[in-house]
Scaffold this active site. Sequence first.
Site: not given
Ligand code: PLP
Length: 379
Positions: A71, A153, A201, A239, A325
Amino acid sequence: MKPVYLDYAATTPMDERVQDAMQEAARLFFGNPSSVHSLGQEATAAIRKARLEVAALIDAEPEDIFFTSGGTESDNALIKGIFFDRKRRELPCHIVTSVIEHSAVRESCGFCKWMGADVTAIPVDSDGVVEELAFAAALRADTALATIMLANNEVGTLEPIEELAALCRARNIPFHTDAVQAVGHIPISVKKLGVDALSFSGHKLYGPKGIGVLYLRRGVSVYPLLEGGGQERGMRSGTENVPAIVGLGEAARLARENMQQEMVQLESFQKYLQSAINEIEGTFQNGGALKLPGNFNFGIHGIASEDLLMRLDIEGFAVSAGSACNAGAVEPSSVLLSMGRSPAEALESIRVSMGRFTRRKELEDFVGTLQRLAREMRQ
Ligand code: PLP
């Protein structure tokens, strides 16, 4: 005893069927997909099959799917890629985003700002929903990109992506959504949403870590982040990680197969938690009604989440807080602050996130332990 895992939003355990598919791919498809011999072509075929599964999961064309390392890379590649493309063509670059984005988006926008772009971050309401009027008002003639997450998230809030993307489409502005928390958990169609780009992701949908996808609709001009051998049609050189791609393909297939049933299950778990936690004295809930089915964010007045998480861990429950943190100091979550929570409330909030392997009995045990801990910690 194995801890009860209630942190699916941080990462999901890999499904055994994904592990099996990956092991087989690592054994059989070791050829370099760029090689013309049959071993290379077998690896290419395995990638093609995974690309079809991934495309089907989000209702996209397979040619618009680009495999990345996750992600974070997908978000960086899209945001910086648009900025670099504008820079190359000596065009100004204004980016519209929100105040509740994941750091992968926030920091990528920050980088572009540092390099000369103009960035506008749209506020959210008390449920964590991006304010549509402010979003529309922020769009300008030089806006090169709007990037708003599909589901948050920390609190799981679902954003009005279809409406926001339509505002951008009417003005010819590319629209990207970070859908890392949502893909594989709720039905998603890039066509219905009307987005030009979308990130997700592998490790959030029972697939492997270190693999992700950038969906990019043809015709959107993006300068690639990585230069090299020109893999992924020049968008992502290097790759290919064949076993991880195969694993993600299998995870996408399983997500499509199980989604409806899992959604019903998680919604019932969410309702159960909502009413059970309401019974505990001094609790408050974060986020509105429209949210991801597996996410539940709440706090208990007077009890620091940091202490509670540690006590829960000792009791065998793996849960997280939204607070980060930094160098030993616990900072209140900026997402919760921007939703109007006080710093004290933000530092009292925790996130319970459930998934495919969560069982009702585990949640009942969790609620019982939480009730006891809240009593003990108050005294
Ligand atoms: N975007 C959101 C909303 C996420 O919750 C996260 C991971 O916690 C990411 C991006 C990052 O993804 P990755 O852990 O695959 O780099």
